[in-house]
Design an enzyme around this catalytic site. Structure first.
Site, PDB file in Angstrom:
ATOM      1  N   GLU A 153      -0.471  -2.731 -10.380  1.00 12.94           N
ATOM      2  CA  GLU A 153       0.567  -2.224 -11.280  1.00 12.94           C
ATOM      3  C   GLU A 153       1.923  -2.508 -10.624  1.00 12.94           C
ATOM      4  OE1 GLU A 153      -1.764   1.489 -13.468  1.00 12.94           O
ATOM      5  OE2 GLU A 153      -0.696   1.892 -11.617  1.00 12.94           O
ATOM      6  N   ASN A 191      -3.732   5.894 -13.432  1.00 14.66           N
ATOM      7  CA  ASN A 191      -3.905   7.285 -13.013  1.00 14.66           C
ATOM      8  C   ASN A 191      -3.461   8.287 -14.072  1.00 14.66           C
ATOM      9  OD1 ASN A 191      -5.241   6.942 -10.621  1.00 14.66           O
ATOM     10  ND2 ASN A 191      -3.374   6.732  -9.412  1.00 14.66           N
TER      11      ASN A 191
END
Ligand SMILES: NC(=O)c1ccc[n+]([C@@H]2O[C@H](COP(=O)([O-])OP(=O)(O)OC[C@H]3O[C@@H](n4cnc5c(N)ncnc54)[C@H](O)[C@@H]3O)[C@@H](O)[C@H]2O)c1
Length: 389
Positions: A153, A191
């Site tokens: 990411e 997440n």
């Protein structure tokens, strides 16, 4: 940013050692620094073993393995990082300590060096907050194990240079990774979107709807490689609980992310998962982990999977609604970062958004809790608008 650029990795633990391997495999000279010299030594011994295994399996030649190992130099002083064009920090997840480290680094590396953090749950903007030049700071969030999981990411902070994210994404592609660019919001993509996989599974268990092995078996029956409880035991219940708590707090206590007592008690009792020999399952006995032998009854399996999937799809739709990343990147993140069998937005399209909206509305009506509120985008999509186009 070609392979002639020197890379530095700070923190030689689980993530830093893996990231150093990835950078060295891509041909960079890497300097590896840790405040504990023994951590660097341990990382290099571990890397040698990993590379030897790859040679045994004919995935690397002995020369390639030696080359990768030889490109990583241990550093005993932060000043040894002076010649680095890119510094990737993978130290303890503590905002104050990370800020202090980067402030010190700014006085050591060249003005055009890129400063990257591998933080999982802190704000990239906050980590850059004390820098004189926050425009050179970016989040590069690798997944564990970094040499094996392709996702990275790429997270620009508020003050990051506009071109930095795309430059870093290009570099990550050159390293053989799959980069997704996402907004600096709590949990980034993975997440955040993955929270219900754990949270809703625990909730189903807490309500007595099914036991843990049954919930795990049901989720595996729809294609997940591991069930939620097995996966939490692998990640470590302490790590998973901290991420859950951090994301919940960072979202200003949004009930959708509320942690559970079940997980808290696991941590308090030291049942951290595989690493401590016991978590939701036992790993300290010969018979190993309890397994469900009988197939889960279809009706029960549907209750479990529909509920967890609806929450996951809702979270993915909401991340898209708030423009955390593109639909394509949200789906890519879940398949390449946590091995989901399909992207959640693509999965939603199979039964249609109206179906998933219905599941959530029924849960919301049943429980009267904001936890089940459907994303605005799921409502819009239920009118026939595609989530992925
Ligand atoms: N473990 C994961 O699954 C995972 C995945 C993605 C991102 N992350 C993030 O990566 C970072 C590191 O996590 P980890 O699991 O590798 O931790 P770890 O505990 O395995 O390693 C951290 C290392 O950093 C060193 N360290 C601590 N303070 C330091 C300092 N000031 N200067 C230099 N070295 C220092 C420690 O000695 C230790 O060796 C964290 O920000 C974490 O949130 C972890």
């Amino acid at each position: 940013m070609d392979s002639s650029m020197n890379v530095a990795v700070i923190g030689a633990g689980t993530m830093g050692s893996g990231i150093a391997q990835v950078a060295a495999q891509a041909g960079h000279k890497v300097v590896l620094f840790d405040t504990r010299r023994e951590a660097v030594d341990k990382a290099l011994v571990g890397l040698r073993k990993t590379l030897d295994k790859l040679v045994e399996k004919s995935k690397l030649t002995a020369e390639q393995a030696d080359g990768i190992h030889g490109r990583i130099t241990p550093a005993s002083d932060l000043k040894d990082l002076a010649g680095s064009g890119l510094v990737i920090e993978a130290i303890i997840e503590d905002l104050g300590i990370k800020q202090k480290l980067f402030a010190e680094l700014e006085g050591i590396v060249a003005g055009d060096a890129i400063l990257a953090t591998n933080t999982s749950s802190l704000s990239v903007t906050a980590i850059a907050g004390r820098l004189k030049h926050p425009e050179r700071m970016v989040g590069l969030h690798f997944f564990n194990p970094a040499p094996l999981l392709p996702l990275v990411e790429v997270v620009p902070g508020l003050a990051s240079d506009e071109a930095l994210a795309s430059r870093c994404a290009t570099l990550m592609t050159a390293w053989g990774k799959v980069p997704v660019v996402c907004k600096d919001t709590p949990g980034f993509i993975v997440n955040r979107v993955a929270r219900p996989f754990y949270g809703e599974a625990i909730r189903i268990y807490e309500e007595g709807i099914a036991d843990m092995p049954t919930i795990d078996a049901a989720m595996k029956s729809v294609g997940f490689k591991m069930g939620p409880f097995e996966l939490m035991d692998l990640i470590g219940n302490d790590i998973n609980f901290t991420v859950t708590k951090t994301v919940w707090e960072a979202f200003f206590y949004d009930p959708r992310y509320k942690p559970s007592f079940t997980q808290q008690r696991q941590v308090e009792s030291g049942r951290l998962g595989r690493k401590s020999g016991r978590g939701y399952y036992r790993y300290d006995q010969k018979q190993g982990q309890e397994q469900v032998q009988e197939p889960v009854p279809t009706a029960l399996s549907a209750i479990i999977t529909e509920r967890i999937l609806a929450m996951l799809i809702n979270e993915a739709a909401d991340a898209l609604f708030w423009r955390v990343a593109s639909a394509q990147d949200i789906d890519l993140a879940m398949t390449k970062g946590v091995n989901y069998p399909k992207g959640l937005l693509a999965w939603a399209e199979e039964k249609g958004a109206a179906h998933w909206l219905g599941v959530l509305e029924r849960l919301q009506a049943q429980y009267g809790e904001d936890r089940y509120r459907p994303s605005t985008l799921l409502r819009t999509a239920s009118q026939g608008v595609s989530l992925i186009r």
